[in-house]
Design a protein around this motif. Structure first.
Motif, mmCIF file in Angstrom:
data_model
loop_
_atom_site.group_PDB
_atom_site.id
_atom_site.type_symbol
_atom_site.label_atom_id
_atom_site.label_comp_id
_atom_site.label_asym_id
_atom_site.label_seq_id
_atom_site.Cartn_x
_atom_site.Cartn_y
_atom_site.Cartn_z
ATOM 1 N N SER A 100 0.829 10.907 11.769
ATOM 2 C CA SER A 100 0.810 10.080 12.983
ATOM 3 C C SER A 100 -0.246 8.996 12.868
ATOM 4 C CB SER A 100 0.545 10.952 14.216
ATOM 5 O OG SER A 100 1.643 11.809 14.437
ATOM 6 N N SER A 101 -1.396 9.325 12.261
ATOM 7 C CA SER A 101 -2.440 8.308 12.091
ATOM 8 C C SER A 101 -2.020 7.239 11.082
ATOM 9 C CB SER A 101 -3.770 8.950 11.697
ATOM 10 O OG SER A 101 -3.842 9.308 10.346
ATOM 11 N N VAL A 102 -1.217 7.611 10.107
ATOM 12 C CA VAL A 102 -0.702 6.634 9.130
ATOM 13 C C VAL A 102 0.281 5.692 9.813
ATOM 14 C CG1 VAL A 102 0.705 6.343 7.047
ATOM 15 C CG2 VAL A 102 -1.068 8.114 7.122
ATOM 16 N N PHE A 103 1.179 6.252 10.602
ATOM 17 C CA PHE A 103 2.204 5.437 11.245
ATOM 18 C C PHE A 103 1.687 4.679 12.462
ATOM 19 C CE2 PHE A 103 4.870 8.490 8.841
ATOM 20 C CZ PHE A 103 5.431 7.552 7.987
ATOM 21 N N SER A 104 0.416 4.885 12.813
ATOM 22 C CA SER A 104 -0.220 4.123 13.888
ATOM 23 C C SER A 104 -1.068 2.970 13.354
ATOM 24 C CB SER A 104 -1.115 5.053 14.726
ATOM 25 O OG SER A 104 -0.341 6.036 15.360
ATOM 26 N N GLN A 105 -1.033 2.735 12.051
ATOM 27 C CA GLN A 105 -1.847 1.679 11.446
ATOM 28 C C GLN A 105 -1.386 0.299 11.899
ATOM 29 O OE1 GLN A 105 -4.667 2.033 9.164
ATOM 30 N NE2 GLN A 105 -4.431 3.942 10.320
ATOM 31 N N THR A 106 -2.362 -0.600 12.143
ATOM 32 C CA THR A 106 -2.023 -1.982 12.486
ATOM 33 C C THR A 106 -1.501 -2.734 11.261
ATOM 34 O OG1 THR A 106 -4.335 -2.631 12.161
ATOM 35 C CG2 THR A 106 -3.641 -2.104 14.411
ATOM 36 N N ILE B 22 -3.340 2.030 -3.643
ATOM 37 C CA ILE B 22 -3.173 3.443 -3.316
ATOM 38 C C ILE B 22 -4.182 3.791 -2.226
ATOM 39 C CG2 ILE B 22 -3.347 5.827 -4.169
ATOM 40 C CD1 ILE B 22 -1.088 4.271 -5.553
ATOM 41 N N ALA B 23 -3.700 4.369 -1.142
ATOM 42 C CA ALA B 23 -4.572 4.883 -0.089
ATOM 43 C C ALA B 23 -4.396 6.394 -0.061
ATOM 44 C CB ALA B 23 -4.210 4.269 1.260
ATOM 45 N N LEU B 24 -5.491 7.115 -0.217
ATOM 46 C CA LEU B 24 -5.455 8.572 -0.226
ATOM 47 C C LEU B 24 -5.778 9.100 1.162
ATOM 48 C CD1 LEU B 24 -7.479 8.995 -3.530
ATOM 49 C CD2 LEU B 24 -4.993 9.180 -3.266
ATOM 50 N N LEU B 25 -5.110 10.175 1.541
ATOM 51 C CA LEU B 25 -5.396 10.818 2.819
ATOM 52 C C LEU B 25 -5.190 12.310 2.645
ATOM 53 C CD1 LEU B 25 -6.037 10.715 5.868
ATOM 54 C CD2 LEU B 25 -3.585 10.359 6.272
ATOM 55 N N ASP B 26 -6.220 13.089 2.918
ATOM 56 C CA ASP B 26 -6.072 14.537 2.906
ATOM 57 C C ASP B 26 -5.307 14.953 4.154
ATOM 58 O OD1 ASP B 26 -7.430 14.688 0.520
ATOM 59 O OD2 ASP B 26 -9.323 15.318 1.412
ATOM 60 N N ILE C 284 0.852 -1.188 0.000
ATOM 61 C CA ILE C 284 0.000 0.000 0.000
ATOM 62 C C ILE C 284 0.887 1.237 0.000
ATOM 63 C CG2 ILE C 284 -1.721 1.335 1.284
ATOM 64 C CD1 ILE C 284 -2.687 -1.360 2.500
ATOM 65 N N SER C 285 0.607 2.151 -0.927
ATOM 66 C CA SER C 285 1.250 3.465 -0.954
ATOM 67 C C SER C 285 0.230 4.490 -0.481
ATOM 68 C CB SER C 285 1.687 3.839 -2.375
ATOM 69 O OG SER C 285 2.688 2.982 -2.859
ATOM 70 N N VAL C 286 0.611 5.295 0.485
ATOM 71 C CA VAL C 286 -0.254 6.358 0.983
ATOM 72 C C VAL C 286 0.146 7.657 0.288
ATOM 73 C CG1 VAL C 286 -0.980 7.674 3.005
ATOM 74 C CG2 VAL C 286 -0.531 5.223 3.209
ATOM 75 N N ILE C 287 -0.844 8.348 -0.262
ATOM 76 C CA ILE C 287 -0.616 9.615 -0.955
ATOM 77 C C ILE C 287 -1.317 10.718 -0.169
ATOM 78 C CG2 ILE C 287 -0.874 10.889 -3.123
ATOM 79 C CD1 ILE C 287 0.704 8.208 -3.392
ATOM 80 N N ILE C 288 -0.547 11.734 0.230
ATOM 81 C CA ILE C 288 -1.098 12.856 0.991
ATOM 82 C C ILE C 288 -0.737 14.163 0.286
ATOM 83 C CG2 ILE C 288 -1.176 14.043 3.212
ATOM 84 C CD1 ILE C 288 -0.108 11.465 4.511
ATOM 85 N N PRO D 265 1.743 0.819 5.868
ATOM 86 C CA PRO D 265 1.912 0.932 4.415
ATOM 87 C C PRO D 265 3.353 0.679 4.008
ATOM 88 C CG PRO D 265 1.825 3.108 5.392
ATOM 89 C CD PRO D 265 1.563 2.125 6.507
ATOM 90 N N ASN D 266 3.545 0.371 2.721
ATOM 91 C CA ASN D 266 4.893 0.174 2.180
ATOM 92 C C ASN D 266 5.630 1.493 2.031
ATOM 93 O OD1 ASN D 266 3.249 -2.098 1.522
ATOM 94 N ND2 ASN D 266 4.860 -2.798 0.177
ATOM 95 N N GLU D 267 4.876 2.545 1.659
ATOM 96 C CA GLU D 267 5.499 3.849 1.485
ATOM 97 C C GLU D 267 4.469 4.943 1.734
ATOM 98 O OE1 GLU D 267 6.954 4.215 -2.563
ATOM 99 O OE2 GLU D 267 4.980 3.856 -3.408
ATOM 100 N N VAL D 268 4.981 6.098 2.121
ATOM 101 C CA VAL D 268 4.141 7.275 2.333
ATOM 102 C C VAL D 268 4.732 8.396 1.481
ATOM 103 C CG1 VAL D 268 3.247 8.936 4.004
ATOM 104 C CG2 VAL D 268 3.583 6.541 4.680
#
Length: 172
Positions: free
Chosen positions: A19-25, A79-83, A1-5, A28-31
């Motif tokens: 912080s919410s991304v890095f607290s995921q159980t 792809i995981a999107l996060l505003d 999973i790649s997180v795109i912000i 992701p592979n990359e942010v």
């Protein structure tokens, strides 16, 4: 999973989002943060406090361009999107991956419910904003039914159907 912000001058809110991304159980592979022309020291904050995050700096071109830049840079299957002003529940990615596996691995977009807050107060969503599953195309034509921050999307979808429409300022 790649997180795109995508972000623009939201350094403090971006810290909360990350912080919410890095607290995921399910980490992701990359942010990837696409800094869309910030003037508040966002890039410096990222290099100092989140050195593992890929930061792409660009001129201010809009949220759709920023999302597309991140998607094209991403290397993962999903792809995981996060505003940058949103946060995720700690089990968001894990829950969505679980739904994918329960579906027989047939879903290519999985979105979630959301909680809305304004001025630190919970806001009730109207019935028209209720999340649905299955073939929701016609519901989506009428209004924005899928929040980008709740979405987990197979990267192949963007290559088959296209990226975000860059001329639209909302509901892209």
């Amino acid at each position: 999973i790649s997180v795109i912000i995508p972000t623009l001058n939201r350094k403090t809110l971006l810290k909360r989002a990350l912080s919410s991304v890095f607290s995921q159980t399910l980490p992701p592979n990359e942010v990837i943060v696409v800094d869309n022309g910030s003037t508040d020291g966002t890039a410096k904050m990222l290099s100092n406090e989140f050195p593992g995050v890929i930061c792409i700096e660009e001129d201010k071109k809009g949220v759709s361009v920023a999302r597309n830049v991140g998607i094209l840079k991403a290397t993962s299957e999903w792809i995981a999107l996060l505003d940058s002003d949103d946060v995720w529940h700690p089990k968001k990615l894990d829950t969505q991956r679980g739904e994918y596996n329960r579906s027989g691995q047939r879903h290519r977009l999985i979105h979630t419910n959301e909680l809305w807050y304004k001025n630190n107060k919970f806001m009730n969503q109207k019935f028209i904003h209720a999340k649905k599953g299955g073939d929701i195309f016609f519901d989506c034509v009428k209004r924005c039914c899928i929040s980008p921050s709740s979405s987990l999307i197979k990267a192949e979808v963007f290559y088959e159907i296209g990226l975000f429409k860059e001329k639209l300022s909302v509901c892209e």
